[in-house]
Design a protein around this motif. Structure first.
Motif, PDB file in Angstrom:
ATOM      1  N   PRO A   1       0.717  -1.557  -0.258  1.00 33.58           N
ATOM      2  CA  PRO A   1       0.265  -0.127  -0.241  1.00 33.58           C
ATOM      3  C   PRO A   1       0.830   1.150   0.013  1.00 33.58           C
ATOM      4  CG  PRO A   1      -1.231  -1.054   1.549  1.00 33.58           C
ATOM      5  CD  PRO A   1       0.712  -2.291   0.710  1.00 33.58           C
ATOM      6  N   LYS A   2       2.029   1.638   0.802  1.00 34.70           N
ATOM      7  CA  LYS A   2       2.819   2.555   0.736  1.00 34.70           C
ATOM      8  C   LYS A   2       3.649   2.961  -0.154  1.00 34.70           C
ATOM      9  CE  LYS A   2       3.384   2.467   6.073  1.00 34.70           C
ATOM     10  NZ  LYS A   2       4.455   2.555   6.807  1.00 34.70           N
ATOM     11  N   LEU A   3       4.108   1.506  -1.312  1.00 37.29           N
ATOM     12  CA  LEU A   3       4.641   1.797  -2.703  1.00 37.29           C
ATOM     13  C   LEU A   3       3.442   2.206  -3.336  1.00 37.29           C
ATOM     14  CD1 LEU A   3       6.274  -2.042  -2.750  1.00 37.29           C
ATOM     15  CD2 LEU A   3       7.581   0.755  -3.224  1.00 37.29           C
ATOM     16  N   PHE A   4       1.851   2.034  -2.446  1.00 38.52           N
ATOM     17  CA  PHE A   4       1.199   2.669  -4.442  1.00 38.52           C
ATOM     18  C   PHE A   4       0.709   3.557  -3.873  1.00 38.52           C
ATOM     19  CE2 PHE A   4      -2.123  -1.005  -6.096  1.00 38.52           C
ATOM     20  CZ  PHE A   4      -0.692  -1.578  -6.601  1.00 38.52           C
ATOM     21  N   ILE A   5       0.807   4.090  -2.981  1.00 41.87           N
ATOM     22  CA  ILE A   5       0.764   5.752  -2.355  1.00 41.87           C
ATOM     23  C   ILE A   5       2.023   5.968  -3.036  1.00 41.87           C
ATOM     24  CG2 ILE A   5       1.071   7.428  -0.545  1.00 41.87           C
ATOM     25  CD1 ILE A   5      -0.872   5.212   1.313  1.00 41.87           C
ATOM     26  N   ASP A   6       3.109   5.891  -3.020  1.00 37.78           N
ATOM     27  CA  ASP A   6       4.824   6.848  -3.545  1.00 37.78           C
ATOM     28  C   ASP A   6       4.193   6.222  -4.835  1.00 37.78           C
ATOM     29  OD1 ASP A   6       5.329   6.224  -1.022  1.00 37.78           O
ATOM     30  OD2 ASP A   6       6.738   5.045  -1.360  1.00 37.78           O
ATOM     31  N   ALA A   7       3.452   5.470  -6.014  1.00 36.06           N
ATOM     32  CA  ALA A   7       3.408   5.389  -7.447  1.00 36.06           C
ATOM     33  C   ALA A   7       2.340   6.736  -7.229  1.00 36.06           C
ATOM     34  CB  ALA A   7       3.686   4.338  -7.997  1.00 36.06           C
ATOM     35  N   ALA A   8       1.929   6.826  -6.857  1.00 33.06           N
ATOM     36  CA  ALA A   8       0.420   7.838  -6.816  1.00 33.06           C
ATOM     37  C   ALA A   8       0.887   9.195  -6.741  1.00 33.06           C
ATOM     38  CB  ALA A   8      -1.260   7.543  -5.837  1.00 33.06           C
ATOM     39  N   SER A   9       1.764   9.295  -6.227  1.00 31.96           N
ATOM     40  CA  SER A   9       2.420  10.508  -5.098  1.00 31.96           C
ATOM     41  C   SER A   9       3.062  11.019  -6.524  1.00 31.96           C
ATOM     42  CB  SER A   9       3.428  10.480  -4.617  1.00 31.96           C
ATOM     43  OG  SER A   9       4.072  12.043  -4.314  1.00 31.96           O
ATOM     44  N   ARG A  10       4.114  10.493  -7.777  1.00 26.98           N
ATOM     45  CA  ARG A  10       4.575  10.607  -8.911  1.00 26.98           C
ATOM     46  C   ARG A  10       3.639  11.005  -9.360  1.00 26.98           C
ATOM     47  NH1 ARG A  10       5.622   7.077 -12.183  1.00 26.98           N
ATOM     48  NH2 ARG A  10       5.566   4.779 -10.935  1.00 26.98           N
ATOM     49  N   ILE A  11       2.582  10.006  -9.781  1.00 28.17           N
ATOM     50  CA  ILE A  11       1.945   9.848 -11.610  1.00 28.17           C
ATOM     51  C   ILE A  11       0.491  11.019 -11.072  1.00 28.17           C
ATOM     52  CG2 ILE A  11       0.031   9.140 -12.056  1.00 28.17           C
ATOM     53  CD1 ILE A  11       1.529   6.535 -11.173  1.00 28.17           C
ATOM     54  N   LEU A  12       0.121  11.444 -10.205  1.00 31.07           N
ATOM     55  CA  LEU A  12      -0.979  12.888  -9.840  1.00 31.07           C
ATOM     56  C   LEU A  12      -0.414  14.459  -9.758  1.00 31.07           C
ATOM     57  CD1 LEU A  12      -2.579  11.586  -6.414  1.00 31.07           C
ATOM     58  CD2 LEU A  12      -3.517  11.725  -9.473  1.00 31.07           C
ATOM     59  N   LYS A  13      -1.149  14.808 -10.849  1.00 29.92           N
ATOM     60  CA  LYS A  13      -1.363  16.659 -11.014  1.00 29.92           C
ATOM     61  C   LYS A  13      -0.883  16.870  -9.465  1.00 29.92           C
ATOM     62  CE  LYS A  13      -3.089  16.417 -15.319  1.00 29.92           C
ATOM     63  NZ  LYS A  13      -4.477  16.710 -16.053  1.00 29.92           N
ATOM     64  N   SER A  14      -0.391  18.002  -9.211  1.00 30.50           N
ATOM     65  CA  SER A  14       0.016  18.683  -8.541  1.00 30.50           C
ATOM     66  C   SER A  14      -2.361  19.030  -8.104  1.00 30.50           C
ATOM     67  CB  SER A  14       0.137  20.305  -8.333  1.00 30.50           C
ATOM     68  OG  SER A  14      -0.220  21.492  -6.885  1.00 30.50           O
ATOM     69  N   GLY A  15      -2.693  18.874  -7.060  1.00 31.84           N
ATOM     70  CA  GLY A  15      -3.955  19.480  -7.194  1.00 31.84           C
ATOM     71  C   GLY A  15      -4.641  17.640  -6.767  1.00 31.84           C
ATOM     72  N   GLY A  16      -4.500  16.844  -7.875  1.00 29.77           N
ATOM     73  CA  GLY A  16      -4.934  15.368  -8.452  1.00 29.77           C
ATOM     74  C   GLY A  16      -5.130  14.472  -7.200  1.00 29.77           C
ATOM     75  N   ASP A  17      -5.909  13.630  -6.930  1.00 28.62           N
ATOM     76  CA  ASP A  17      -6.769  13.003  -6.107  1.00 28.62           C
ATOM     77  C   ASP A  17      -6.760  10.981  -6.247  1.00 28.62           C
ATOM     78  OD1 ASP A  17      -8.000  15.455  -4.936  1.00 28.62           O
ATOM     79  OD2 ASP A  17     -10.345  14.608  -6.146  1.00 28.62           O
ATOM     80  N   LEU A  18      -5.803  10.790  -5.103  1.00 29.73           N
ATOM     81  CA  LEU A  18      -5.880   8.998  -4.728  1.00 29.73           C
ATOM     82  C   LEU A  18      -7.357   8.718  -4.013  1.00 29.73           C
ATOM     83  CD1 LEU A  18      -3.888   6.682  -4.646  1.00 29.73           C
ATOM     84  CD2 LEU A  18      -3.444   7.494  -2.597  1.00 29.73           C
ATOM     85  N   VAL A  19      -7.720   7.731  -4.505  1.00 29.48           N
ATOM     86  CA  VAL A  19      -8.724   7.016  -3.880  1.00 29.48           C
ATOM     87  C   VAL A  19      -8.118   5.600  -3.295  1.00 29.48           C
ATOM     88  CG1 VAL A  19     -11.378   6.371  -3.699  1.00 29.48           C
ATOM     89  CG2 VAL A  19     -10.345   8.569  -4.622  1.00 29.48           C
ATOM     90  N   MET A  20      -8.091   4.832  -2.374  1.00 25.73           N
ATOM     91  CA  MET A  20      -7.276   3.615  -2.390  1.00 25.73           C
ATOM     92  C   MET A  20      -8.471   2.763  -1.382  1.00 25.73           C
ATOM     93  SD  MET A  20      -3.156   3.135  -1.405  1.00 25.73           S
ATOM     94  CE  MET A  20      -3.638   2.233   0.351  1.00 25.73           C
ATOM     95  N   GLU A  21      -8.371   1.836  -1.404  1.00 24.77           N
ATOM     96  CA  GLU A  21      -8.383   0.605  -0.475  1.00 24.77           C
ATOM     97  C   GLU A  21      -7.585  -0.395   0.130  1.00 24.77           C
ATOM     98  OE1 GLU A  21     -10.791  -3.300  -0.601  1.00 24.77           O
ATOM     99  OE2 GLU A  21     -11.479  -2.141  -2.378  1.00 24.77           O
ATOM    100  N   HIS A  22      -8.052  -0.311   1.712  1.00 24.87           N
ATOM    101  CA  HIS A  22      -7.438  -1.028   2.332  1.00 24.87           C
ATOM    102  C   HIS A  22      -7.911  -1.480   3.484  1.00 24.87           C
ATOM    103  CE1 HIS A  22      -8.352   1.908   6.010  1.00 24.87           C
ATOM    104  NE2 HIS A  22      -8.741   2.572   5.198  1.00 24.87           N
ATOM    105  N   GLU A  23      -7.283  -2.011   4.102  1.00 27.58           N
ATOM    106  CA  GLU A  23      -7.549  -3.294   5.919  1.00 27.58           C
ATOM    107  C   GLU A  23      -8.114  -2.504   6.847  1.00 27.58           C
ATOM    108  OE1 GLU A  23      -7.626  -5.767   8.577  1.00 27.58           O
ATOM    109  OE2 GLU A  23      -6.196  -4.635   8.561  1.00 27.58           O
ATOM    110  N   GLU A  24      -8.951  -2.772   7.152  1.00 28.42           N
ATOM    111  CA  GLU A  24      -9.479  -1.473   8.311  1.00 28.42           C
ATOM    112  C   GLU A  24      -8.134  -1.002   9.877  1.00 28.42           C
ATOM    113  OE1 GLU A  24     -12.393  -3.396  10.968  1.00 28.42           O
ATOM    114  OE2 GLU A  24     -11.497  -5.410  10.329  1.00 28.42           O
ATOM    115  N   SER A  25      -7.277  -2.026   9.808  1.00 26.25           N
ATOM    116  CA  SER A  25      -6.663  -1.721  10.799  1.00 26.25           C
ATOM    117  C   SER A  25      -5.593  -0.866  11.056  1.00 26.25           C
ATOM    118  CB  SER A  25      -5.695  -2.917  11.267  1.00 26.25           C
ATOM    119  OG  SER A  25      -5.431  -3.219  10.667  1.00 26.25           O
ATOM    120  N   GLN A  26      -5.457  -0.616   9.206  1.00 27.47           N
ATOM    121  CA  GLN A  26      -4.139   0.394   8.736  1.00 27.47           C
ATOM    122  C   GLN A  26      -4.556   1.402   8.425  1.00 27.47           C
ATOM    123  OE1 GLN A  26      -3.525  -2.036   5.028  1.00 27.47           O
ATOM    124  NE2 GLN A  26      -2.474  -3.734   5.600  1.00 27.47           N
TER     125      GLN A  26
END
Length: 294
Positions: A236-261
């Motif tokens: 999940p953190k790798l995916f967040i890093d990838a999203a950070s790289r791919i997204l424009k400034s002002g772009g949005d990330l929406v992600m699923e995760h396990e409830e305890s995370q």
């Protein structure tokens, strides 16, 4: 009611009994029988095809074989080759993750973002689905985004050679404009900038793969789509890093995760994102996080 119909009911009752004895939902028996008959599950409760004699015996044998496979741990979706998801019925099989109802909520959140962004600007929006699997997210966004009137350019990123045939087949089945990229999320789409990244990364801790705490069915699904590292947080953190790289400034990330995370992932998001928030699934479990790229 005909003798054939009565026998068909008896066959189904026997199948359900076997499933019940093995703590498996009896609805699976209806799904498997409907599959063999070439009808929908709901049609079983109405007028069913006439099956008699040798054909009935053959049907009984086929259903018993499928029930045995289901009891052994093979998911019903793999046995019938399809899985429902929102307004879709997707082709699935060994090598591709079976779409879950929880991920339908992820799509709903993404559609809210698309509607908001398209309302603010009528320009075409770029959307990336990281870890696309069967294509359930990308295809749903393509179809339902079109219904919203939004112009979307959608890229589905999926590294698995086993999942790709299902992804391509489902895109063709629904005739949506989705570009497929076969790369790992952490290196995908160099130089691409997107308005929205949607992701359902693997997030089960690795050690649970060998425990008895998970449903048997999960052992049939691809491990690379399920397990997210030692504590389930690495991918999940790798995916967040990838999203950070791919997204424009002002772009949005929406992600699923396990409830305890939730808390740890929200903290991790705060480095590169603002407006960090979270959402629950229909069972009230912490399931989604979302944020805007700084």
């Amino acid at each position: 009611m005909s003798e054939g119909t009565l026998s068909l009911r008896a066959i189904l009752a026997s199948a359900k009994s076997k499933l019940r004895e093995n703590q498996i939902n009896e609805v699976d028996g209806e799904l498997l029988l409907a599959h063999l008959l070439g009808i929908t599950r709901m049609q079983l409760h109405g007028t069913v095809p006439m099956v008699e004699g040798d054909a009935l015996n053959h049907l009984s044998d086929e259903l018993n074989e499928l029930i045995a496979e289901r009891i052994s741990g093979i998911p019903t979706q793999y046995l019938i080759g399809e899985a429902p998801f929102r307004h879709l019925v997707l082709d699935v099989g060994p090598g591709v993750l079976i779409p879950r109802p929880e991920t339908e909520g992820l799509v709903a959140l993404a559609l809210d973002r698309i509607a908001s962004k398209f309302k603010a600007s009528s320009e075409r929006l770029s959307v990336v689905d990281l870890g696309a699997g069967s294509g359930c997210i990308a295809i749903s966004l393509a179809q339902e985004g079109r219904d919203l009137g939004a112009a979307l350019s959608i890229i589905a990123v999926e590294p698995s050679s086993e999942a790709h045939p299902y992804l391509e087949r489902n895109i063709a089945k629904y005739e949506v404009d989705v570009r497929v990229v076969k790369e790992d999320a952490e290196v995908a789409l160099v130089g691409v900038k997107s308005d929205l990244v949607v992701a359902n990364p693997p997030y089960i801790p690795d050690h649970l793969a060998t425990s008895g705490d998970l449903p048997r069915e999960l052992k049939s699904e691809p491990s690379m789509a399920l397990y997210g590292g030692i504590d389930g947080m690495q991918v999940p953190k790798l995916f967040i890093d990838a999203a950070s790289r791919i997204l424009k400034s002002g772009g949005d990330l929406v992600m699923e995760h396990e409830e305890s995370q939730r808390a740890e992932l929200m903290e991790y998001l705060s480095h590169d994102f603002i407006h960090v928030g979270s959402g629950d699934d229909l069972n009230g479990k912490h399931r989604y996080i979302f944020a805007t790229r700084k």
